[in-house]
Design a protein around this motif. Structure first.
Motif, PDB file in Angstrom:
ATOM      1  N   THR A 211      -2.991  17.213 -24.861  1.00  0.00           N
ATOM      2  CA  THR A 211      -1.963  16.995 -25.470  1.00  0.00           C
ATOM      3  C   THR A 211      -1.722  17.059 -27.124  1.00  0.00           C
ATOM      4  N   SER A 212      -2.929  17.531 -27.408  1.00  0.00           N
ATOM      5  CA  SER A 212      -2.787  17.479 -28.889  1.00  0.00           C
ATOM      6  C   SER A 212      -3.212  18.987 -29.457  1.00  0.00           C
ATOM      7  N   SER A 213      -2.322  19.459 -30.133  1.00  0.00           N
ATOM      8  CA  SER A 213      -2.171  20.762 -30.718  1.00  0.00           C
ATOM      9  C   SER A 213      -3.338  20.797 -31.702  1.00  0.00           C
ATOM     10  N   PRO A 214      -4.032  22.026 -32.276  1.00  0.00           N
ATOM     11  CA  PRO A 214      -4.586  22.064 -33.354  1.00  0.00           C
ATOM     12  C   PRO A 214      -3.828  21.319 -34.795  1.00  0.00           C
ATOM     13  N   ALA A 215      -2.698  21.604 -34.994  1.00  0.00           N
ATOM     14  CA  ALA A 215      -1.761  21.021 -35.918  1.00  0.00           C
ATOM     15  C   ALA A 215      -1.777  19.605 -35.936  1.00  0.00           C
ATOM     16  N   LEU A 216      -1.787  19.064 -34.841  1.00  0.00           N
ATOM     17  CA  LEU A 216      -1.697  17.593 -34.645  1.00  0.00           C
ATOM     18  C   LEU A 216      -3.188  17.061 -34.833  1.00  0.00           C
ATOM     19  N   LEU A 217      -3.999  17.650 -34.485  1.00  0.00           N
ATOM     20  CA  LEU A 217      -5.406  17.128 -34.556  1.00  0.00           C
ATOM     21  C   LEU A 217      -5.652  17.286 -36.176  1.00  0.00           C
ATOM     22  N   GLY A 218      -5.283  18.335 -36.703  1.00  0.00           N
ATOM     23  CA  GLY A 218      -5.269  18.311 -38.366  1.00  0.00           C
ATOM     24  C   GLY A 218      -4.730  16.912 -39.123  1.00  0.00           C
ATOM     25  N   LYS A 219      -3.495  16.687 -38.478  1.00  0.00           N
ATOM     26  CA  LYS A 219      -2.872  15.506 -39.050  1.00  0.00           C
ATOM     27  C   LYS A 219      -3.687  14.204 -38.657  1.00  0.00           C
ATOM     28  N   VAL A 220      -4.159  14.002 -37.525  1.00  0.00           N
ATOM     29  CA  VAL A 220      -5.063  12.852 -37.276  1.00  0.00           C
ATOM     30  C   VAL A 220      -6.297  12.832 -38.155  1.00  0.00           C
ATOM     31  N   ARG A 221      -6.898  14.043 -38.363  1.00  0.00           N
ATOM     32  CA  ARG A 221      -8.252  14.171 -39.511  1.00  0.00           C
ATOM     33  C   ARG A 221      -7.463  13.581 -40.804  1.00  0.00           C
ATOM     34  N   GLN A 222      -6.391  13.958 -41.247  1.00  0.00           N
ATOM     35  CA  GLN A 222      -5.684  13.609 -42.592  1.00  0.00           C
ATOM     36  C   GLN A 222      -5.588  12.167 -42.850  1.00  0.00           C
ATOM     37  N   LEU A 223      -5.107  11.741 -41.730  1.00  0.00           N
ATOM     38  CA  LEU A 223      -4.697  10.157 -41.736  1.00  0.00           C
ATOM     39  C   LEU A 223      -6.201   9.527 -41.427  1.00  0.00           C
ATOM     40  N   LYS A 224      -7.229   9.993 -41.066  1.00  0.00           N
ATOM     41  CA  LYS A 224      -8.750   9.313 -40.893  1.00  0.00           C
ATOM     42  C   LYS A 224      -9.334   9.566 -42.355  1.00  0.00           C
ATOM     43  N   ALA A 225      -9.054  10.678 -42.949  1.00  0.00           N
ATOM     44  CA  ALA A 225      -9.545  10.657 -44.445  1.00  0.00           C
ATOM     45  C   ALA A 225      -8.730   9.710 -45.359  1.00  0.00           C
ATOM     46  N   GLU A 226      -7.545   9.726 -45.194  1.00  0.00           N
ATOM     47  CA  GLU A 226      -6.529   8.593 -46.229  1.00  0.00           C
ATOM     48  C   GLU A 226      -7.060   7.222 -45.753  1.00  0.00           C
ATOM     49  N   PHE A 227      -7.204   7.028 -44.485  1.00  0.00           N
ATOM     50  CA  PHE A 227      -7.311   5.576 -44.193  1.00  0.00           C
ATOM     51  C   PHE A 227      -8.682   5.358 -43.539  1.00  0.00           C
ATOM     52  N   ILE A 243     -11.721  18.436 -17.877  1.00  0.00           N
ATOM     53  CA  ILE A 243     -12.582  19.284 -18.950  1.00  0.00           C
ATOM     54  C   ILE A 243     -12.317  20.492 -18.906  1.00  0.00           C
ATOM     55  N   GLU A 244     -12.052  21.361 -17.543  1.00  0.00           N
ATOM     56  CA  GLU A 244     -11.816  22.803 -17.479  1.00  0.00           C
ATOM     57  C   GLU A 244     -10.638  23.065 -18.399  1.00  0.00           C
ATOM     58  N   TRP A 245      -9.472  22.226 -18.269  1.00  0.00           N
ATOM     59  CA  TRP A 245      -8.488  22.412 -19.042  1.00  0.00           C
ATOM     60  C   TRP A 245      -8.847  22.475 -20.323  1.00  0.00           C
ATOM     61  N   VAL A 246      -9.429  21.494 -21.077  1.00  0.00           N
ATOM     62  CA  VAL A 246      -9.781  21.532 -22.313  1.00  0.00           C
ATOM     63  C   VAL A 246     -10.259  22.801 -22.850  1.00  0.00           C
ATOM     64  N   LYS A 247     -11.290  23.195 -22.093  1.00  0.00           N
ATOM     65  CA  LYS A 247     -12.084  24.538 -22.418  1.00  0.00           C
ATOM     66  C   LYS A 247     -11.125  25.975 -22.579  1.00  0.00           C
ATOM     67  N   SER A 248     -10.174  25.759 -21.522  1.00  0.00           N
ATOM     68  CA  SER A 248      -9.305  26.669 -21.796  1.00  0.00           C
ATOM     69  C   SER A 248      -8.361  26.679 -22.972  1.00  0.00           C
ATOM     70  N   LEU A 249      -8.008  25.438 -23.373  1.00  0.00           N
ATOM     71  CA  LEU A 249      -6.996  25.110 -24.392  1.00  0.00           C
ATOM     72  C   LEU A 249      -7.784  25.387 -25.885  1.00  0.00           C
ATOM     73  N   PHE A 250      -9.056  25.069 -25.869  1.00  0.00           N
ATOM     74  CA  PHE A 250      -9.881  25.535 -27.174  1.00  0.00           C
ATOM     75  C   PHE A 250     -11.125  26.031 -26.985  1.00  0.00           C
ATOM     76  N   PRO A 251     -10.833  27.430 -26.672  1.00  0.00           N
ATOM     77  CA  PRO A 251     -12.055  28.487 -26.154  1.00  0.00           C
ATOM     78  C   PRO A 251     -12.886  28.467 -27.343  1.00  0.00           C
ATOM     79  N   ASP A 252     -12.700  28.240 -28.740  1.00  0.00           N
ATOM     80  CA  ASP A 252     -13.358  28.573 -29.527  1.00  0.00           C
ATOM     81  C   ASP A 252     -14.348  27.463 -30.047  1.00  0.00           C
ATOM     82  N   ARG A 253     -14.282  26.174 -29.225  1.00  0.00           N
ATOM     83  CA  ARG A 253     -15.099  24.927 -29.271  1.00  0.00           C
ATOM     84  C   ARG A 253     -16.220  24.964 -28.417  1.00  0.00           C
ATOM     85  N   SER A 254     -17.254  24.486 -28.350  1.00  0.00           N
ATOM     86  CA  SER A 254     -18.412  24.508 -27.633  1.00  0.00           C
ATOM     87  C   SER A 254     -18.317  23.471 -26.210  1.00  0.00           C
ATOM     88  N   GLY A 255     -17.211  22.472 -26.375  1.00  0.00           N
ATOM     89  CA  GLY A 255     -17.005  21.492 -25.462  1.00  0.00           C
ATOM     90  C   GLY A 255     -15.987  20.735 -25.657  1.00  0.00           C
TER      91      GLY A 255
END
Length: 448
Positions: A211-227, A243-255
């Motif tokens: 339920t997290s797009s790359p854009a949303l995860l980028g915002k989480v990363r930004q908040l983690k850096a700020e706080f 797990i299979e769903w995640v692999k299909s949504l993020f094929p560029d990641r290793s797991g």
């Protein structure tokens, strides 16, 4: 003379004096004082000693709170729970992904209403305290008002609580999704309002990778850096279909874990719930980044997700706490949750002793949340969160306690047969906030 104290408590005490690196250390680190004296001052532990050593130094012996016959342990630490799901606990017949669609999302839609959120927050905290849980890492909903209500109620009780607003922008109903920009802004405002206020802390809470797009995860990363002193709380490898769903949504990641690690969301205050189906490389990543996992036995069994590997977690030196995971989890009670954890271990030929189980529920859980310098045992200077347990509240329990040979066996019987009836009282920051036999039973003391 002892340092100044304002409260003195007598009873039997059990805790662990230091964090363990392997299960073989636990018996050495465990401390049991059959007749002990606990001194408190200003919500902090002053000392714990044998009654014989301490009684002569009491200024007001007549004012000692007498819990003889009871077992006093540090407050239970719940490392993964969803407060909005309280009202759909025990929902029938689904595995994870279907369960979310049919039950969870519709219930969570109600938390746009501040009144509903406030009512359920009060009920939720009552359930925690009446089951001896004094610290929890908690999911809200996507609505900021869900977190405002929970923090407001916990702040009145001076509880040590970590919580966060769900961040979710895809693969969920429209009525629960947001844009990455909205999620960032609302989360930032909540951090400013609540993080490090009293004993409260904030957790960045992306629901899970699907339920997290790359854009949303980028915002989480930004908040983690700020706080950087905030927590990160999410789900990982609970269900094979997930797990299979995640692999299909993020094929560029290793797991699955690599999705989070790529966005720099692993680390000392990152807690990943479930971790039932991890690859070896993911165990390595959790260890190398000093991340923690939450073992949720009742929900893993209830949703048919699988069996968490306790031995591997120790072997890989990954921090672990216990999560009730209400509402997929079927109880708020840590004793019942530990009993289910024992059964999960038995199915894998791993015997979870009572000593180890209580470690995970107290100091081990505190370590997983990076709170072990504040809570988890009775060392001087620690915050005075503890639970008073009556080990024999039924005829069956009385019989088994009477024929148990030592404290280890007595605690195993307690964890196997125990439930909320065994919680005599719960103390938060040096104050009794719940007791079993109060006139208005079930109400939070001072929290009405």
């Amino acid at each position: 003379m002892l340092p100044t104290y304002t409260q003195a408590i007598r009873g039997s005490f059990f805790d662990f004096t230091a964090v363990a690196e392997n299960p073989g250390q636990l018996t050495e680190l465990a401390r049991y004082i059959e007749d002990g004296l606990l001194l408190l001052n200003g919500g902090k532990i002053v000392s714990l000693q044998n009654w014989e050593e301490g009684q002569s130094q009491l200024s007001y012996p007549q004012a000692v709170i007498d819990y003889r016959g009871k077992l006093i342990v540090p407050g239970f630490v719940d490392t993964h729970i969803h407060y909005p799901q309280t009202e759909m606990i025990g929902a029938f017949g689904e595995q994870l992904l279907e369960w979310l669609q049919h039950y969870t999302f519709p219930v969570e839609s109600q938390y746009h209403c501040p009144t509903h959120a406030a009512n359920m927050s009060a009920f939720f905290l009552q359930q925690l305290l009446s089951n001896g849980t004094t610290t929890a890492l908690v999911f809200g909903t996507v609505h900021p008002q869900s977190v405002d209500a929970l923090f407001e109620a916990a702040h009145r009780l001076n509880m040590r609580l970590i919580a966060g607003k769900v961040m979710m922008d895809c693969n969920a109903p429209d009525y629960l999704t947001e844009t990455p920009e909205q999620s960032y802004q609302q989360t930032r405002e909540l951090i400013d309002r609540w993080h490090n206020r009293g004993r409260l802390s904030y957790a960045l809470t992306p629901r899970f990778a699907p339920t997290s797009s790359p854009a949303l995860l980028g915002k989480v990363r930004q908040l983690k850096a700020e706080f950087p002193d905030t927590w990160l709380h999410t789900h990982l490898s609970e269900n094979p279909q997930e797990i299979e769903w995640v692999k299909s949504l993020f094929p560029d990641r290793s797991g699955y874990l690599d999705v989070y690690d790529h966005y720099q969301l692993t680390g000392r205050r990152s807690v990943f719930a479930h971790c039932v189906h991890l690859e070896d490389s993911e165990w390595d990543c959790l260890h190398d980044t000093d991340s923690a996992v939450a073992f949720c036995p009742t929900s893993n069994l209830f949703l048919g997700s699988g069996l968490f590997n306790l031995k591997r977690c120790w072997d890989r030196q990954v921090k672990m706490g216990i999560g009730t995971d209400v509402g997929a989890g079927t109880t708020f009670n840590m004793l019942k949750t530990l009993a289910e954890g024992y059964k999960v271990g038995q199915l894998q030929r791993y015997s979870l002793s009572a000593c180890e189980a209580f470690y995970h529920a107290t100091l081990g859980g505190a370590k997983a949340l990076d709170l072990d310098s504040h809570i988890g045992n009775f060392l001087p200077g620690k915050e005075a969160d503890f639970v008073v347990i009556d080990p024999a509240v039924s005829e069956l329990q009385k019989m088994r306690q009477a024929n148990s040979r030592d404290i280890g066996e007595k605690m195993f019987v307690l964890m196997t047969l125990g439930d909320d009836r065994n919680i005599a009282s719960t103390w938060v920051n040096g104050q009794c906030v719940w007791q079993q036999n109060s006139v208005e039973k079930g109400e939070i003391a001072g929290g009405r």
